[in-house]
Design a protein around this motif. Structure first.
Motif, short mmCIF file in Angstrom:
data_model
loop_
_atom_site.label_atom_id
_atom_site.label_comp_id
_atom_site.label_asym_id
_atom_site.label_seq_id
_atom_site.Cartn_x
_atom_site.Cartn_y
_atom_site.Cartn_z
N ASP A 28 0.93 -1.37 0.02
CA ASP A 28 -0.04 0.05 -0.02
C ASP A 28 0.77 1.13 0.04
O ASP A 28 0.69 2.31 -0.59
CB ASP A 28 -1.16 -0.09 1.22
N THR A 32 0.45 3.90 -2.94
CA THR A 32 0.55 5.12 -2.63
C THR A 32 1.51 6.18 -3.30
O THR A 32 1.29 7.23 -3.91
CB THR A 32 0.27 5.43 -1.32
N GLU B 8 1.38 17.82 6.65
CA GLU B 8 2.00 16.54 6.66
C GLU B 8 1.00 15.37 7.32
O GLU B 8 1.07 14.22 6.57
CB GLU B 8 3.12 16.58 8.13
N LEU B 10 -2.25 15.76 6.68
CA LEU B 10 -3.20 15.63 5.64
C LEU B 10 -2.76 14.30 4.49
O LEU B 10 -3.37 13.59 4.18
CB LEU B 10 -3.53 16.78 4.91
N ILE B 11 -1.45 14.45 4.30
CA ILE B 11 -0.76 13.90 3.19
C ILE B 11 -0.54 12.50 3.89
O ILE B 11 -1.12 11.14 3.20
CB ILE B 11 0.67 14.31 2.89
N LYS B 12 -0.26 12.08 5.04
CA LYS B 12 -0.19 10.85 5.66
C LYS B 12 -1.60 10.03 5.63
O LYS B 12 -1.71 8.85 5.65
CB LYS B 12 0.33 10.93 6.92
N VAL B 14 -3.78 10.29 3.45
CA VAL B 14 -4.41 9.89 2.08
C VAL B 14 -3.57 8.75 1.61
O VAL B 14 -2.54 8.90 1.25
CB VAL B 14 -4.27 11.06 1.24
N ARG B 15 -4.27 7.70 1.56
CA ARG B 15 -3.62 6.45 1.19
C ARG B 15 -4.25 5.84 -0.09
O ARG B 15 -5.49 5.71 -0.08
CB ARG B 15 -3.24 5.60 2.40
N VAL B 16 -3.74 4.98 -0.81
CA VAL B 16 -4.15 4.31 -1.82
C VAL B 16 -3.88 2.62 -1.36
O VAL B 16 -2.96 2.25 -1.09
CB VAL B 16 -4.00 4.33 -3.19
N GLU B 17 -5.10 1.97 -1.45
CA GLU B 17 -4.96 0.27 -1.12
C GLU B 17 -4.81 -0.38 -2.39
O GLU B 17 -5.61 -0.11 -3.34
CB GLU B 17 -5.83 -0.09 -0.24
#
Lengths: 181, 424
Positions: A28, A32, B8, B10-12, B14-17
């Motif tokens: 992940d 990302t 920081e 906010l960026i952390k 946001v993730r894609v799985e």
């Protein structure tokens, strides 16, 4: 770190299952990171596959000695950059592509579910390569500045200033976005 | 505008799985590739135990001597591809097995310098795997007498003594590298025979008669892309022995070879005197055991530094510096003490320590250019621009030709100089 060492030892002994553990541990984060550069989940998945299959091949031939996380992150960033070059895009015009994403059949909107995600990836992809890599290594890869410096063969000061400048730029981009709204 | 911390966060957040089907696809593909490659390379992967057995044979004992002998071993292996009625690898191996002494004269390529060398080796008559060896050039001397070894580097005027080269802790660097190479790739063992047949497909052989002796010789060209290496050998078809060899770190045999072994003399009488080692006058003598203890202590300091416990790290670095003032670790420790002081905001102490490092170890090719760089930074902290400029310039001067100019610290020093000049 210890876990990483043990997994690499297992690989060295030829235990293919260790690959699953490594994949599950980093997939992940790596995806990302690739999306943050490419703004395209399908392309990012291709990069992830290339990186992981490449890693498996290398692990089959040699005993891996690198800092695994740093190595995988650097590999995915390189792939993503090469992918951009191949597509004839720079990071900034990749954004345009991302800005165009409106329809539901677009891969990004399928997976990058909400507006915030899109906004963040848009903004991240606008960063120059050297600032982008330091920021994603630190925030998504959870690597310390010292580790990043070692991985990129830079001084800690350089890494920290790239990070700082990158954050400043992000702030500016977010401000512009907010003002546009 | 959002504060940095919020960005920081906010960026952390946001993730894609990955999707399950992607996971399955990648995982299966990766495992399949891993197993296939593993199987293929296992066929050629020398196990350490095999390697140890091989090490007992006179041919591979040469390998332990110095990396330049890579060509000898590789040469023997490459020749297998030439197996013709006139020649078979077994014959060459057998011929080399009877050797009691060997003298190789040739040239090593040190950067742009071509340095002549002489290599002499004498195997024990008891065939117990022991040997005496001497490698000598303008740059270095390596002597192995049974299990004890000495290395001498002319530039550093330093002698290192290894009490037992066969123990893992006492193993010489070249020997360790050699073991590592054996572990990682199949080139230097008999396993290479099979690997070469698969991979080295650009080999060439020519048979010619030597004009002076009238003996038939075979000239072999071969390259191996994964290692970016190429080789050229001459072997006598009658004696089956190698008489000349070259090794390049490119696949096209371009430019001067890294090593050119010009002459091979077999079974010449070599007296004990050849393998005596005299410590040159004024040379610094280092016992490897002491060096290892110093490394352990330094690693403790590094760990504390990593944990940001700079006060404790200073204590450990200082211990390393005081206990082992003649080792390289002392210079690095002193520099690290300066860095710790800077981290603790003790600018004055940082400057004093960096200057001390330069004063005491300025003639060592260790970290001196980095120390100049950090000294420049410390002066910058204090707003002393002229002194900072001078330190950065010294960093560049000291690092020129030794460090990569596009990397730390030279690149950073150049950038800081520009920054300071703009401010003026």
């Amino acid at each position: 770190m210890l876990e990483e060492k043990a997994l690499l030892q297992k690989l060295a002994r030829g235990e293919a299952d260790a690959l699953d553990c490594i994949y599950n541990k980093y997939k992940d984060d790596l995806l990302t990171i690739a999306v943050s550069r490419l703004c395209d989940v399908h392309l990012a998945e291709d990069c992830l596959q290339d990186v992981f299959v490449g890693f498996a091949e290398e692990a089959g031939k040699f005993q891996i000695q690198h800092n695994l996380k740093g190595y995988l992150i650097s590999s995915i960033l390189n792939r993503a950059r090469n992918q951009l070059k191949k597509e004839g895009k720079t990071s900034s015009n990749a954004i345009e592509a991302c800005d165009d994403i409106q329809t539901s059949d677009n891969p990004v909107s399928n997976l990058v579910e909400n507006e915030t995600k899109r906004e963040v990836f848009n903004v991240l992809a606008k960063l120059p390569d050297e600032q982008h890599e330091v920021i994603v290594m630190h925030l998504y890869g959870e690597m310390k500045f010292r580790e990043i410096a070692k991985q990129l063969k830079l001084s800690i000061n350089t890494v920290q200033s790239r990070y700082r400048y990158g954050l400043e730029k992000l702030k500016t981009f977010f401000t512009i976005k907010e003002e546009e709204k | 505008m959002k504060p940095s911390e919020k960005i920081e966060e906010l960026i952390k957040s946001v993730r894609v799985e990955t999707r399950q089907q992607t996971d399955r696809l990648i995982s299966d593909k990766a495992k399949e590739i891993f197993i296939e490659t593993r199987k293929a390379s296992d066929r050629y992967r020398p196990k350490l135990s095999i390697w140890r057995i091989i090490m007992r044979s006179p041919i591979t004992k040469l390998a332990a001597a110095a990396v330049m002998l890579f060509i000898v071993i590789s040469g023997v292996i490459i020749l297998d591809k030439l197996a013709t009625p006139a020649w078979a690898i077994e014959q060459t191996v057998k011929a080399l097995g009877k050797i009691r002494t060997l003298v190789i004269c040739g040239e090593d390529n040190w950067g742009s310098e071509i340095i002549p060398f002489k290599f002499q080796i004498r195997f024990s008559e008891d065939d117990n795997g022991k040997f005496d060896m001497r490698f000598e050039s303008e740059k270095q001397i390596i002597v192995v007498r049974g299990t004890k070894a000495w290395t001498y580097l002319h530039d550093e005027n330093t002698v290192k003594i290894y009490e037992d080269v066969t123990s893992s802790s006492g193993m010489m660097r070249d020997l360790r590298i050699w073991y590592k190479i054996a572990e990682l790739n199949p080139w230097i063992t008999g396993k290479m025979l099979a690997a070469l047949k698969l991979f080295a497909d650009d080999w060439q052989e020519t048979y010619e008669k030597d004009e002076q002796t009238g003996q038939e010789r075979v000239f072999v060209n071969c390259s191996f892309k994964p290692l970016s290496s190429s080789f050229w050998f001459v072997c006598e078809t009658e004696s089956k022995l190698i008489v000349e060899g070259k090794y390049w770190r490119n696949t096209e045999r371009q430019g001067p070879p890294v090593c050119h072994a010009k002459s091979f003399t077999y079974n010449e009488e070599l007296s004990d005197k050849v393998f005596d080692f005299q410590v040159p006058e004024g040379a610094k003598v280092i016992n490897r055991n002491e060096e290892q203890e110093a490394d352990i202590l330094f690693a403790r300091g590094e760990k504390l530094f990593e944990e940001k416990d700079f006060t404790e790290a200073i204590k450990v670095y200082r211990e390393a510096y005081e206990k082992y003032p003649n080792l390289n670790v002392a210079e690095t420790s002193l520099m690290m003490i300066g860095i710790c002081h800077r981290k603790l905001g003790e600018r004055e102490k940082a400057i004093i320590t960096f200057e001390k490092t330069i004063r005491e170890y300025g003639d060592m090719k260790g970290w001196i250019e980095s120390t100049y760089f950090y000294l420049g930074c410390a002066y910058m902290d204090q707003g002393q621009k002229d002194k900072a400029l001078e330190a950065f310039q010294n960093c560049i001067i000291m690092g020129e030709g030794i460090r990569d100019s596009d990397k730390f610290p030279l690149k950073d020093a150049r950038e800081n100089i520009e920054r300071l000049k703009k401010k003026k």
